[in-house]
Design a protein around this motif. Structure first.
Motif, PDB file in Angstrom:
ATOM      1  N   GLY A   8     -14.408   5.923   1.254  1.00  0.00           N
ATOM      2  CA  GLY A   8     -15.742   6.430   1.576  1.00  0.00           C
ATOM      3  C   GLY A   8     -16.073   6.389   3.058  1.00  0.00           C
ATOM      4  O   GLY A   8     -16.496   7.401   3.625  1.00  0.00           O
ATOM      5  N   PRO A   9     -15.874   5.245   3.728  1.00  0.00           N
ATOM      6  CA  PRO A   9     -16.166   5.202   5.169  1.00  0.00           C
ATOM      7  C   PRO A   9     -15.318   6.173   5.986  1.00  0.00           C
ATOM      8  O   PRO A   9     -15.789   6.748   6.959  1.00  0.00           O
ATOM      9  N   LEU A  10     -14.081   6.365   5.568  1.00  0.00           N
ATOM     10  CA  LEU A  10     -13.223   7.316   6.281  1.00  0.00           C
ATOM     11  C   LEU A  10     -13.706   8.751   6.099  1.00  0.00           C
ATOM     12  O   LEU A  10     -13.707   9.546   7.046  1.00  0.00           O
ATOM     13  N   LYS A  12     -16.789   9.651   5.538  1.00  0.00           N
ATOM     14  CA  LYS A  12     -17.999   9.778   6.351  1.00  0.00           C
ATOM     15  C   LYS A  12     -17.651   9.962   7.818  1.00  0.00           C
ATOM     16  O   LYS A  12     -18.249  10.783   8.506  1.00  0.00           O
ATOM     17  N   GLN A  13     -16.673   9.219   8.306  1.00  0.00           N
ATOM     18  CA  GLN A  13     -16.258   9.342   9.701  1.00  0.00           C
ATOM     19  C   GLN A  13     -15.719  10.743   9.992  1.00  0.00           C
ATOM     20  O   GLN A  13     -16.050  11.345  11.023  1.00  0.00           O
ATOM     21  N   ILE A  14     -14.931  11.284   9.079  1.00  0.00           N
ATOM     22  CA  ILE A  14     -14.405  12.648   9.240  1.00  0.00           C
ATOM     23  C   ILE A  14     -15.552  13.644   9.241  1.00  0.00           C
ATOM     24  O   ILE A  14     -15.611  14.547  10.088  1.00  0.00           O
ATOM     25  N   ASN A  15     -16.491  13.496   8.302  1.00  0.00           N
ATOM     26  CA  ASN A  15     -17.646  14.392   8.223  1.00  0.00           C
ATOM     27  C   ASN A  15     -18.459  14.340   9.510  1.00  0.00           C
ATOM     28  O   ASN A  15     -18.856  15.381  10.043  1.00  0.00           O
ATOM     29  N   ASP A  16     -18.707  13.146  10.021  1.00  0.00           N
ATOM     30  CA  ASP A  16     -19.490  12.994  11.254  1.00  0.00           C
ATOM     31  C   ASP A  16     -18.802  13.683  12.432  1.00  0.00           C
ATOM     32  O   ASP A  16     -19.456  14.338  13.248  1.00  0.00           O
ATOM     33  N   GLU A  17     -17.489  13.547  12.536  1.00  0.00           N
ATOM     34  CA  GLU A  17     -16.755  14.181  13.630  1.00  0.00           C
ATOM     35  C   GLU A  17     -16.770  15.704  13.502  1.00  0.00           C
ATOM     36  O   GLU A  17     -16.933  16.418  14.498  1.00  0.00           O
ATOM     37  N   LEU A  18     -16.599  16.203  12.278  1.00  0.00           N
ATOM     38  CA  LEU A  18     -16.642  17.655  12.066  1.00  0.00           C
ATOM     39  C   LEU A  18     -18.017  18.217  12.416  1.00  0.00           C
ATOM     40  O   LEU A  18     -18.138  19.267  13.048  1.00  0.00           O
ATOM     41  N   ARG A  19     -19.063  17.510  12.013  1.00  0.00           N
ATOM     42  CA  ARG A  19     -20.438  17.940  12.315  1.00  0.00           C
ATOM     43  C   ARG A  19     -20.676  17.936  13.829  1.00  0.00           C
ATOM     44  O   ARG A  19     -21.273  18.857  14.382  1.00  0.00           O
ATOM     45  N   LYS A  20     -20.195  16.892  14.505  1.00  0.00           N
ATOM     46  CA  LYS A  20     -20.350  16.801  15.957  1.00  0.00           C
ATOM     47  C   LYS A  20     -19.628  17.957  16.653  1.00  0.00           C
ATOM     48  O   LYS A  20     -20.184  18.601  17.550  1.00  0.00           O
ATOM     49  N   ASN A  21     -18.410  18.246  16.213  1.00  0.00           N
ATOM     50  CA  ASN A  21     -17.655  19.359  16.800  1.00  0.00           C
ATOM     51  C   ASN A  21     -18.340  20.694  16.532  1.00  0.00           C
ATOM     52  O   ASN A  21     -18.399  21.554  17.421  1.00  0.00           O
ATOM     53  N   ALA A  22     -18.862  20.876  15.319  1.00  0.00           N
ATOM     54  CA  ALA A  22     -19.566  22.122  14.989  1.00  0.00           C
ATOM     55  C   ALA A  22     -20.812  22.273  15.857  1.00  0.00           C
ATOM     56  O   ALA A  22     -21.088  23.369  16.367  1.00  0.00           O
ATOM     57  N   ASN A  23     -21.554  21.199  16.057  1.00  0.00           N
ATOM     58  CA  ASN A  23     -22.747  21.256  16.905  1.00  0.00           C
ATOM     59  C   ASN A  23     -22.385  21.626  18.340  1.00  0.00           C
ATOM     60  O   ASN A  23     -23.105  22.381  18.991  1.00  0.00           O
ATOM     61  N   ASN A  24     -21.269  21.104  18.833  1.00  0.00           N
ATOM     62  CA  ASN A  24     -20.835  21.441  20.193  1.00  0.00           C
ATOM     63  C   ASN A  24     -20.513  22.926  20.316  1.00  0.00           C
ATOM     64  O   ASN A  24     -20.846  23.557  21.317  1.00  0.00           O
TER      65      ASN A  24
END
Length: 84
Positions: A8-10, A12-24
């Protein structure tokens, strides 16, 4: 047994990074991932309309967050809000 750790934590970490990259990437178009998600949900609605409550549930965010997202999309003239 070590291979069976909670992933689960992994995830979430992947999701957070993908969201950050998409926002950029989306920043160049003056858009955020949350705004894009809202537009997709509106596009997929049969009559292309959804209540704030529906968007809240679909996007898994608070109603105040949805109101802010929609307000910014209205300012960009990408959506039109109206009362029931």
């Amino acid at each position: 047994m070590e291979m069976q750790r909670d992933c689960g934590p992994l995830i979430k970490q992947i999701n957070d990074e993908l969201r950050k990259n998409a926002n950029n990437v989306l920043r160049a178009q003056g858009m955020t991932f949350a705004q894009l998600e809202a537009l997709v949900q509106l596009e997929q609605a049969p009559d292309r309309t959804r209540s704030l409550k529906e968007l809240e549930q679909l996007l898994h965010v608070a109603q105040s967050t949805v109101a802010g997202i929609i307000s910014r999309l209205e300012q960009k003239e990408l959506v039109e809000g109206f009362g029931d």
